[in-house]
Design a protein around this motif. Structure first.
Motif, mmCIF file in Angstrom:
data_model
loop_
_atom_site.group_PDB
_atom_site.id
_atom_site.type_symbol
_atom_site.label_atom_id
_atom_site.label_comp_id
_atom_site.label_asym_id
_atom_site.label_seq_id
_atom_site.Cartn_x
_atom_site.Cartn_y
_atom_site.Cartn_z
ATOM 1 N N GLU A 35 41.540 39.557 34.654
ATOM 2 C CA GLU A 35 40.390 39.417 35.546
ATOM 3 C C GLU A 35 40.307 37.980 36.049
ATOM 4 O OE1 GLU A 35 38.148 41.514 36.847
ATOM 5 O OE2 GLU A 35 38.958 43.245 35.775
ATOM 6 N N PRO A 57 43.674 44.286 37.351
ATOM 7 C CA PRO A 57 42.226 44.271 37.141
ATOM 8 C C PRO A 57 41.458 44.570 38.424
ATOM 9 C CG PRO A 57 43.005 42.047 37.426
ATOM 10 C CD PRO A 57 44.229 42.934 37.445
ATOM 11 N N SER A 59 39.383 42.746 39.813
ATOM 12 C CA SER A 59 39.176 41.543 40.629
ATOM 13 C C SER A 59 40.219 41.433 41.750
ATOM 14 C CB SER A 59 39.207 40.285 39.760
ATOM 15 O OG SER A 59 40.449 40.154 39.077
ATOM 16 N N SER A 80 41.629 48.645 36.216
ATOM 17 C CA SER A 80 40.483 48.517 35.322
ATOM 18 C C SER A 80 39.236 49.189 35.873
ATOM 19 C CB SER A 80 40.188 47.041 35.046
ATOM 20 O OG SER A 80 39.793 46.396 36.228
#
Length: 131
Positions: A35, A57, A59, A80
């Protein structure tokens, strides 16, 4: 253990013509992007042909050209984000696009220059850990 972990914050460098990890190609079987990283740079994992799993992730907001080109052993990519979260994100994007009217994803000259500057700063911020 064959895991390449990318950690830090911001965009990955987008200027590579070959993966910066190619010298470890024979040993990398898993890639974990933590992340905080917001993009996967051009050719970042190009030619890492032993990798079988990648974790991306939530992000991450962009994946550049040929980021995974040549990852011929890749079998599993994990995100994620839960399916409900993804559906909600897509719904919100569509609503925002409708509210904005005509949407263009092309960068203006000023935005491209700003992006180039951010990339040079990012090189100092992103760290790579190979185990």
């Amino acid at each position: 253990n064959g895991t390449l972990t990318i950690y830090g914050s911001g965009e990955m460098d987008n200027t590579y013509t070959q993966s910066p990890f190619i010298e470890y190609n024979e040993n990398i079987t898993n890639i974990v992007i933590e992340e905080g990283i917001t993009s996967i740079g051009k050719n970042m994992f190009n030619g890492i042909n032993k990798v079988t799993e990648i974790y991306i992730p939530k992000s991450i907001i962009s994946i550049e050209d040929q980021a995974f080109f040549g990852c011929v052993s890749l079998k599993d990519v994990s995100f994620s984000m839960e399916p409900e979260e993804f559906a909600e994100m897509v719904k919100n994007i569509r609503l925002a696009e409708k509210a904005m009217g005509k949407v263009s994803y092309e960068l203006s000259a000023a935005e491209q220059e700003s992006r180039n500057t951010r990339k040079s700063i990012f090189r100092e911020l992103v760290m790579v850990r190979y185990q």
